[in-house]
Design a protein around this motif. Structure first.
Motif, PDB file in Angstrom:
ATOM      1  N   LEU A  77      -3.985   8.047  -3.372  1.00 38.14           N
ATOM      2  CA  LEU A  77      -4.665   6.783  -3.131  1.00 38.14           C
ATOM      3  C   LEU A  77      -5.878   7.007  -2.228  1.00 38.14           C
ATOM      4  O   LEU A  77      -5.876   7.884  -1.365  1.00 38.14           O
ATOM      5  N   THR A  78      -6.904   6.218  -2.453  1.00 41.99           N
ATOM      6  CA  THR A  78      -8.070   6.270  -1.574  1.00 41.99           C
ATOM      7  C   THR A  78      -7.724   5.592  -0.250  1.00 41.99           C
ATOM      8  O   THR A  78      -6.707   4.891  -0.129  1.00 41.99           O
ATOM      9  N   ASP A  79      -8.586   5.774   0.751  1.00 46.76           N
ATOM     10  CA  ASP A  79      -8.341   5.143   2.054  1.00 46.76           C
ATOM     11  C   ASP A  79      -8.250   3.625   1.917  1.00 46.76           C
ATOM     12  O   ASP A  79      -7.370   2.989   2.510  1.00 46.76           O
ATOM     13  N   ASN A  80      -9.151   3.047   1.129  1.00 42.17           N
ATOM     14  CA  ASN A  80      -9.131   1.589   0.951  1.00 42.17           C
ATOM     15  C   ASN A  80      -7.861   1.128   0.262  1.00 42.17           C
ATOM     16  O   ASN A  80      -7.320   0.055   0.576  1.00 42.17           O
ATOM     17  N   GLU A  81      -7.367   1.924  -0.676  1.00 39.58           N
ATOM     18  CA  GLU A  81      -6.135   1.559  -1.376  1.00 39.58           C
ATOM     19  C   GLU A  81      -4.931   1.630  -0.441  1.00 39.58           C
ATOM     20  O   GLU A  81      -4.025   0.784  -0.514  1.00 39.58           O
ATOM     21  N   VAL A  82      -4.909   2.618   0.445  1.00 35.57           N
ATOM     22  CA  VAL A  82      -3.815   2.711   1.423  1.00 35.57           C
ATOM     23  C   VAL A  82      -3.838   1.500   2.350  1.00 35.57           C
ATOM     24  O   VAL A  82      -2.788   0.916   2.670  1.00 35.57           O
ATOM     25  N   ILE A  83      -5.018   1.085   2.776  1.00 33.83           N
ATOM     26  CA  ILE A  83      -5.132  -0.102   3.628  1.00 33.83           C
ATOM     27  C   ILE A  83      -4.632  -1.337   2.886  1.00 33.83           C
ATOM     28  O   ILE A  83      -3.932  -2.191   3.456  1.00 33.83           O
ATOM     29  N   ARG A  84      -4.959  -1.441   1.604  1.00 34.53           N
ATOM     30  CA  ARG A  84      -4.474  -2.571   0.806  1.00 34.53           C
ATOM     31  C   ARG A  84      -2.952  -2.573   0.739  1.00 34.53           C
ATOM     32  O   ARG A  84      -2.317  -3.632   0.823  1.00 34.53           O
ATOM     33  N   VAL A  85      -2.348  -1.390   0.587  1.00 34.36           N
ATOM     34  CA  VAL A  85      -0.885  -1.279   0.548  1.00 34.36           C
ATOM     35  C   VAL A  85      -0.282  -1.783   1.864  1.00 34.36           C
ATOM     36  O   VAL A  85       0.701  -2.543   1.876  1.00 34.36           O
ATOM     37  N   ILE A  86      -0.878  -1.354   2.994  1.00 35.96           N
ATOM     38  CA  ILE A  86      -0.373  -1.765   4.311  1.00 35.96           C
ATOM     39  C   ILE A  86      -0.499  -3.276   4.493  1.00 35.96           C
ATOM     40  O   ILE A  86       0.452  -3.956   4.908  1.00 35.96           O
ATOM     41  N   LYS A  87      -1.669  -3.817   4.162  1.00 35.89           N
ATOM     42  CA  LYS A  87      -1.897  -5.252   4.352  1.00 35.89           C
ATOM     43  C   LYS A  87      -0.997  -6.082   3.443  1.00 35.89           C
ATOM     44  O   LYS A  87      -0.542  -7.165   3.826  1.00 35.89           O
ATOM     45  N   GLN A  88      -0.747  -5.569   2.246  1.00 35.98           N
ATOM     46  CA  GLN A  88       0.155  -6.260   1.328  1.00 35.98           C
ATOM     47  C   GLN A  88       1.559  -6.344   1.927  1.00 35.98           C
ATOM     48  O   GLN A  88       2.216  -7.387   1.857  1.00 35.98           O
ATOM     49  N   ALA A  89       2.005  -5.241   2.543  1.00 37.40           N
ATOM     50  CA  ALA A  89       3.349  -5.219   3.150  1.00 37.40           C
ATOM     51  C   ALA A  89       3.433  -6.143   4.351  1.00 37.40           C
ATOM     52  O   ALA A  89       4.453  -6.806   4.583  1.00 37.40           O
ATOM     53  N   ILE A  90       2.362  -6.218   5.130  1.00 36.11           N
ATOM     54  CA  ILE A  90       2.357  -7.077   6.311  1.00 36.11           C
ATOM     55  C   ILE A  90       2.356  -8.552   5.922  1.00 36.11           C
ATOM     56  O   ILE A  90       2.966  -9.393   6.586  1.00 36.11           O
ATOM     57  N   ALA A  91       1.712  -8.868   4.796  1.00 37.49           N
ATOM     58  CA  ALA A  91       1.574 -10.270   4.395  1.00 37.49           C
ATOM     59  C   ALA A  91       2.758 -10.777   3.583  1.00 37.49           C
ATOM     60  O   ALA A  91       3.006 -11.996   3.539  1.00 37.49           O
ATOM     61  N   ASP A  92       3.504  -9.894   2.940  1.00 44.37           N
ATOM     62  CA  ASP A  92       4.582 -10.304   2.032  1.00 44.37           C
ATOM     63  C   ASP A  92       5.761 -10.894   2.814  1.00 44.37           C
ATOM     64  O   ASP A  92       6.409 -10.210   3.607  1.00 44.37           O
ATOM     65  N   LYS A  93       6.073 -12.165   2.568  1.00 36.51           N
ATOM     66  CA  LYS A  93       7.158 -12.834   3.297  1.00 36.51           C
ATOM     67  C   LYS A  93       8.533 -12.481   2.746  1.00 36.51           C
ATOM     68  O   LYS A  93       9.530 -12.539   3.475  1.00 36.51           O
ATOM     69  N   ASP A  94       8.613 -12.151   1.468  1.00 34.08           N
ATOM     70  CA  ASP A  94       9.915 -11.877   0.840  1.00 34.08           C
ATOM     71  C   ASP A  94      10.393 -10.450   1.093  1.00 34.08           C
ATOM     72  O   ASP A  94      11.572 -10.232   1.381  1.00 34.08           O
ATOM     73  N   ARG A  95       9.476  -9.489   0.996  1.00 37.34           N
ATOM     74  CA  ARG A  95       9.900  -8.090   1.064  1.00 37.34           C
ATOM     75  C   ARG A  95       9.302  -7.345   2.250  1.00 37.34           C
ATOM     76  O   ARG A  95       9.783  -6.272   2.613  1.00 37.34           O
ATOM     77  N   GLY A  96       8.260  -7.872   2.822  1.00 35.63           N
ATOM     78  CA  GLY A  96       7.577  -7.171   3.900  1.00 35.63           C
ATOM     79  C   GLY A  96       7.766  -7.841   5.243  1.00 35.63           C
ATOM     80  O   GLY A  96       8.835  -8.343   5.569  1.00 35.63           O
ATOM     81  N   PHE A  97       6.671  -7.864   6.036  1.00 30.65           N
ATOM     82  CA  PHE A  97       6.722  -8.414   7.387  1.00 30.65           C
ATOM     83  C   PHE A  97       5.939  -9.715   7.498  1.00 30.65           C
ATOM     84  O   PHE A  97       5.353 -10.025   8.534  1.00 30.65           O
ATOM     85  N   GLY A  98       5.917 -10.474   6.397  1.00 27.64           N
ATOM     86  CA  GLY A  98       5.139 -11.711   6.386  1.00 27.64           C
ATOM     87  C   GLY A  98       5.612 -12.755   7.380  1.00 27.64           C
ATOM     88  O   GLY A  98       4.840 -13.652   7.760  1.00 27.64           O
ATOM     89  N   ASP A  99       6.873 -12.687   7.796  1.00 25.69           N
ATOM     90  CA  ASP A  99       7.387 -13.646   8.773  1.00 25.69           C
ATOM     91  C   ASP A  99       7.063 -13.250  10.213  1.00 25.69           C
ATOM     92  O   ASP A  99       7.373 -13.997  11.151  1.00 25.69           O
ATOM     93  N   TYR A 100       6.487 -12.072  10.392  1.00 27.50           N
ATOM     94  CA  TYR A 100       6.096 -11.611  11.720  1.00 27.50           C
ATOM     95  C   TYR A 100       4.607 -11.872  11.945  1.00 27.50           C
ATOM     96  O   TYR A 100       3.819 -11.951  10.998  1.00 27.50           O
ATOM     97  N   SER A 101       4.255 -11.973  13.191  1.00 29.28           N
ATOM     98  CA  SER A 101       2.841 -12.057  13.556  1.00 29.28           C
ATOM     99  C   SER A 101       2.427 -10.681  14.063  1.00 29.28           C
ATOM    100  O   SER A 101       2.893 -10.231  15.118  1.00 29.28           O
TER     101      SER A 101
END
Length: 443
Positions: free
Chosen positions: A166-190
């Motif tokens: 993955l490119t650097d931008n794609e890795v960042i997208r993966v991280i941000k997706q995980a942080i924002a996802d309320k069902d599977r990631g950390f979307g319920d956290y600030s």
């Protein structure tokens, strides 16, 4: 908010990297070259018309993920094996069920084999007939070069797809997706992550999405929130979560061979900086120092040769240093030897000479030792005339006398051609002297 007392009915189960696996093609980040709109593989998945295929590429690029996406998309039965733990018995059980399914229900079976390179030849041979007759549609995944590790018969029946880091931008997208996802990631956290923390995690994960997600998960779950329930991940936290850069280097795989090839070609090309870089990469990855030293030994003769006879001695000294002091100290004599070879004058006249001589010996029909060169010391040899007419060079001026040393059918053959580089200039002068003596002797 106390992360460690977060209720089990709210806390998603399993590692973050596992929870965040894409479920559809739209959720996949990266690999546009093989699953982008209009590509062959995407059309095949969407049309549910799969043929045998093998996904290969570095860890963390989504090989297993893509197989699971296919499982969620296809109407076929999806069975999975891991080649590390599965045996021929497991393959046969799946194949038998696939036969029954195809016969009675007209339902196809997709068989996904993770780490397919771990299957030995016998296991791959057992699988081949059922791939060939369509009993199962094979999807294999491997981090190795399939051309080296997978049965050629399976390769010939499969389409190969290489997944890229993955490119650097794609890795960042993966991280941000995980942080924002309320069902599977950390979307319920600030969560707030500094740019420096992002940069560090992206750089160290080296295109591996799994590594990046593991680092984020560790950072989040080990950082106490502030009074406003905000988790702050700064550079220091990121460095503690992922410290050593991931390097894709398998000592049994093609990265091993590609890297040593680059190392040797850099030496041959007289580039000391590239030489040090590839040497450092091998040392960092834990390559066997004795292996590196052996290659230096070989190429001291092959690429430097008599252009600098000391090269072989320097390489030998480096090998002895590896045996005597070990790593990490041996990195220094290894580097010294590598730099010596890289900056030395080059000649492959030695290897050309011996290879040409070997080819001549292989093809010749006769090659008897001339009588005057034969051993005259064993009993009865003198009666056979062995050694008769031999001229002892040390009895002559400059310790040289014109004399035939090759067999009659090769007496005018030349195998060694000095390059004129380094010490071989001196060698050439000596050979020119011998040649002049031969010419004068004829006259």
């Amino acid at each position: 908010m106390d992360l460690f007392n977060y209720s089990s009915n709210q806390q998603p189960k399993g590692p973050l990297a596992s929870r965040m696996r894409p479920r559809t093609l739209e959720e996949v980040i990266g690999q546009e070259h093989i699953i982008g709109q209009g590509t062959l593989l995407r059309r095949a998945i969407e049309a549910d018309r799969l043929t045998p295929m093998i996904f290969h590429g570095p860890p963390g690029t989504g090989k297993t993920t893509l197989a699971r996406v296919i499982a969620n998309t296809t109407s076929a039965r999806f069975d999975q094996l891991n080649a590390v733990t599965a045996g021929i018995k497991d393959v046969r059980e799946i194949v038998q069920k696939a036969k029954d399914r195809l016969k009675f229900d007209q339902e196809k079976t997709v068989l996904f084999i993770d780490e397919i390179h771990r299957f030995n030849k016998g296991q791959q041979d057992a699988l081949l007939p059922y791939v060939e007759d369509g009993t199962v549609v094979l999807i294999g995944a491997t981090t190795e070069n399939p051309m080296f590790e997978v049965n050629p018969a399976l390769i010939s029946r499969s389409r190969l797809f290489r997944l890229q880091s993955l490119t650097d931008n794609e890795v960042i997208r993966v991280i941000k997706q995980a942080i924002a996802d309320k069902d599977r990631g950390f979307g319920d956290y600030s969560i707030q992550i500094t740019d420096e923390a992002y940069d560090h995690i992206v750089n160290i994960s080296n295109g591996d999405a799994r590594t990046a997600l593991n680092a984020i998960e560790l950072a989040v779950l080990t950082t106490d929130p502030d009074d406003h329930d905000v988790i702050h991940i700064d550079l220091e936290t990121a460095e503690a979560s992922i410290q050593k850069r991931m390097i894709r280097y398998d000592k049994a795989g093609d990265n091993h061979y590609d890297t040593i090839s680059a190392f040797i070609k850099s030496i041959r090309g007289s580039d000391p900086d590239a030489t040090l870089y590839w040497l450092a990469k091998m040392i960092y990855a834990g390559e066997d120092a004795r292996f590196i030293a052996r290659r230096l030994y070989v190429h001291a003769a092959e690429d430097v040769g008599l252009a600098d006879p000391n090269a072989l001695l320097i390489a030998q000294a480096a090998f002895q240093a590896v045996e005597f002091i070990g790593m990490p100290e041996a990195r220094i004599p290894l580097a010294e030897a590598a730099l010596y070879l890289a900056t030395a004058p080059k000649s492959n006249a030695v290897i050309k000479g011996i290879d040409e001589a070997l080819q001549t010996v292989e093809k010749e029909k006769s090659g008897e030792v001339p009588v005057h060169l034969r051993d005259a010391h064993y009993k009865g040899a003198s009666k056979l005339g062995h050694g008769e007419g031999y001229l002892y060079p040390h009895h002559y001026e400059n310790h040289y006398v014109v004399q035939q040393y090759l067999p009659d059918h090769l007496k005018r053959r030349t195998f060694y051609h000095p390059s004129g580089s380094g010490y071989e200039k001196t060698v050439q002068k000596r050979l020119d002297y011998f040649s002049d003596r031969k010419t004068k002797d004829k006259h």
